[in-house]
Design an enzyme around this catalytic site. Sequence first.
Site, mmCIF file in Angstrom:
data_model
loop_
_atom_site.group_PDB
_atom_site.id
_atom_site.type_symbol
_atom_site.label_atom_id
_atom_site.label_comp_id
_atom_site.label_asym_id
_atom_site.label_seq_id
_atom_site.Cartn_x
_atom_site.Cartn_y
_atom_site.Cartn_z
ATOM 1 N N LEU A 499 0.868 -1.237 -0.083
ATOM 2 C CA LEU A 499 0.078 -0.098 -0.170
ATOM 3 C C LEU A 499 0.767 1.219 0.050
ATOM 4 O O LEU A 499 0.327 2.220 -0.291
ATOM 5 C CB LEU A 499 -0.988 -0.128 1.070
ATOM 6 C CG LEU A 499 -2.050 -1.179 1.335
ATOM 7 C CD1 LEU A 499 -3.000 -0.973 2.575
ATOM 8 C CD2 LEU A 499 -2.943 -0.876 -0.024
ATOM 9 N N GLY A 500 2.017 1.160 0.564
ATOM 10 C CA GLY A 500 2.899 2.407 0.556
ATOM 11 C C GLY A 500 4.079 2.247 1.663
ATOM 12 O O GLY A 500 4.138 1.075 2.542
ATOM 13 N N GLY A 502 5.696 3.620 5.425
ATOM 14 C CA GLY A 502 5.411 4.632 6.416
ATOM 15 C C GLY A 502 6.784 5.229 6.929
ATOM 16 O O GLY A 502 7.742 4.885 6.147
ATOM 17 N N GLY A 505 8.625 1.672 7.857
ATOM 18 C CA GLY A 505 8.601 0.451 7.007
ATOM 19 C C GLY A 505 7.619 0.559 5.932
ATOM 20 O O GLY A 505 6.871 1.470 5.791
ATOM 21 N N VAL A 507 4.026 -0.862 4.081
ATOM 22 C CA VAL A 507 2.571 -1.060 4.649
ATOM 23 C C VAL A 507 1.890 -2.034 3.524
ATOM 24 O O VAL A 507 2.021 -1.675 2.395
ATOM 25 C CB VAL A 507 1.525 0.145 4.945
ATOM 26 C CG1 VAL A 507 0.389 -0.207 5.410
ATOM 27 C CG2 VAL A 507 2.212 0.968 5.928
ATOM 28 N N LYS A 522 1.824 -2.999 8.806
ATOM 29 C CA LYS A 522 2.924 -2.145 8.761
ATOM 30 C C LYS A 522 3.988 -3.053 9.256
ATOM 31 O O LYS A 522 4.028 -3.334 10.366
ATOM 32 C CB LYS A 522 2.926 -0.941 9.297
ATOM 33 C CG LYS A 522 4.317 -0.183 9.417
ATOM 34 C CD LYS A 522 3.965 1.124 9.725
ATOM 35 C CE LYS A 522 3.874 1.508 11.098
ATOM 36 N NZ LYS A 522 3.861 2.938 11.356
ATOM 37 N N ASP A 617 5.589 14.351 13.499
ATOM 38 C CA ASP A 617 5.816 14.030 12.050
ATOM 39 C C ASP A 617 3.908 14.438 11.098
ATOM 40 O O ASP A 617 3.475 13.523 10.450
ATOM 41 C CB ASP A 617 5.971 12.838 11.592
ATOM 42 C CG ASP A 617 6.505 12.979 10.101
ATOM 43 O OD1 ASP A 617 6.820 13.941 9.497
ATOM 44 O OD2 ASP A 617 6.836 11.786 9.472
#
Length: 778
Positions: A499-500, A502, A505, A507, A522, A617
């Site tokens: 999914l992407g 983070g 790490g 996901v 994740k 963040d």
Amino acid sequence: MMATILLFLLLSAIFTAEAQQGESIVSLGSSLTPTTRFSWLSRSGLYAFGFYQQSNGYAIGVFLVGIPEKTVIWTANRDNPPTLADVTLNFTGDGRLILQSAQGKESTIVNPPGRATSASMLNSGNFVLYNSNKDIIWQSFNYPTNTILQGQCLLAGVRLVSSVSESDQSTGIFQLSMQKDGNLVQYPYIPELKVEHAYWASGTDGQGNNVSLCLDDDGHLYLLNSTGKYLSNLTQGGYPTNDIVRLMRIDADGIFRLYSHNLEKNGNWLVNWSSSDDKCNPKGLCGLNGFCTTVDREAECKCLPGFVRVHQDNWSSGCERSFTAESCQIKNGNMKYIMLEESNTVWEDSAFSIMQQILTKEDCEAACLEDCNCEAALYKDGGECRKQRLPLRFGRRVLTDSSVALIKVGKSTPIINNIVPMVRERKPQKGILIISISLAAFGLIMLVISGIAIYRNRVWNYKRLSNNSGNVGLSMDVSPRSFTYSDLEKMTDGFKEELGKGSFGTVYKGIISNAQQIVAVKRLEKPLTEGEREFQTEIKVIGRTHHKNLVRLLGCCHDGENRLLVYEYMSNGSLADILFKPEKQLCWNERIEIARNIAKGILYLHEECESQIIHCDIKPQNILMDEYRCPKISDFGLAKLLKPDQTNTKTAIRGTKGYFAPEWLRNQRVTTKADVYSFGIVLLELVCHRKSVDWDLPEEEAILEEWAYCCFEAHELSKLVTGEEVDQRQLDRMVMVGLWCILDEPSLRPSMKKVLLMLEGTVDIPIPPSPTSFLSTI
């Protein structure tokens, strides 16, 4: 009369023409049940007529299929109690729709004026009955409940009545009436209406007796007379029509709104227009003896002094006395009542006596106390005292109005010279003592029994959870659960779909097979020494953190060197995916609402959760969007719990370039104001619909915070939203909040609580200085 007939024939012709285009025919003898075949669909599959769930049973009506919220369009016999699951809806041989129970009891759903031979759920959302000539003899569009759809008109003499709530479609307490004098008016839903009861009107009275309220496919909501003349445009229209569903509804809160829903994006319902932005405008919202006040733009109901709510979960039921009314006569020099006041409130005036010569509020109080018929009085500066009988209604707080409501309430009367012989006094005391000891002993026994029962129940639950440890389903009612690494491998199909990435790490998408629940997994990829600390932080912090604007941690894996976290899945990706891509445009109102929700999430982290958390963040990539485009803050791996003796952070720089606060670079103490800075940048990005740094733009516009302040200083904020129509006052407020948030000096930045108040418009915002004007003093 002729004009009415022509208008009716015109509308019928439109509906008939549509019915002939790809309709789904229901023949005589067809039937529906709540548990098997429960509806007749339109050919498009968007609308259905049949059973839908309400409360602990079922109701019958027209509803949207596969769209969350606001799905019920029309309800038959809306005030009948929900039916049980053993009923059948029959389209009888004589052309009626009959609801029949298992015991044979019948009730009529539709009884058309002629004999129906077929029926159809049209693509327009109109359910119709035909005769043998294919003429429409009955249609749901002629009997609306609380909603009209695109292509539908609210005819003269017809009204919409709100529902009790989103989940209860029975008759509510507000109405929208298309009056025969041409005026469209909102009233409370009460038996005896007067002109002064209206709380919104179109101002088109006197325009004839054949005016209709119509909604077009492009969002054009307007009043039309029988000659085709537009009398009033509530909205201008011109909005996209492809894959858009629109409806106008008088909501349970008494405001009627125009909604739109994009079928392709599968997003949430958007409000395109509303009759009022003040949620306290609808009269009667808080019931009898209750009044409405606005808190953070939301309506809040309160009771008069000396009154309590009739039903805790239903404000429309109003308030009742919290004391027993007695004779108001003065006995032995003792007054039975006192007067309590509620200032800055206005009410319906039903005075039985008006006193013009009263000089002070105290004089008005005394006049009411001396009058047994007076139960309340409305006092205005200038000496007017209006005596009232209870109940009072249509109350609301208006801070600019100096009126005071004076309420007569009971007081305890002191007992004077009441001498009782000692012998007679001891007997009741002894009896009371015996009863008290008995009750205490009984209570102790019940406490012991309850403790044993709770203990056994917890032990049983623990054993049950232990025995089911192989089951990888998630329970939303318990704290984050532990998974094995092999569990997560199966859930993600070997970590197949990424999914992407983070902060710590990658996901992956996963599915809980037995629960059919999609999750985000994740996988932490930092070195073990650092990853262990981050992993423990996430588990401890997120596991105790629950808020609608925070991504929820569902589970974790601590299996050898493997560190993984299981989160709820956000179907719309991140805010960055939507905000910075031209094909996924967010309108102005959506962006402002997203900003407020992000602020609420950060405020919860800073002030409302168990331990104060600095996120460190905040950025669009760490703000995820659920299926309704509601933002949720993610990635607490960087979050740091503040202990009582720890108010600063002096580790390596945390955050993302462009979003982290200047104090990170100066090795200064880092507080919650670091998140305020990051939020300020995100807010400006939301307002301006662009990234904070974009070198494809002209040099003076490339850095958003500098460009925003230049435009603010030059009174040219419209340059920040070129080509978009926005509320100018709202734009001013949002930019000013953003500029206060990004000041270099942390102490000058507002707290997130103050930020939210400024965003909501409940506090004044002073002129912000230049974001870097204090840099030289640091």
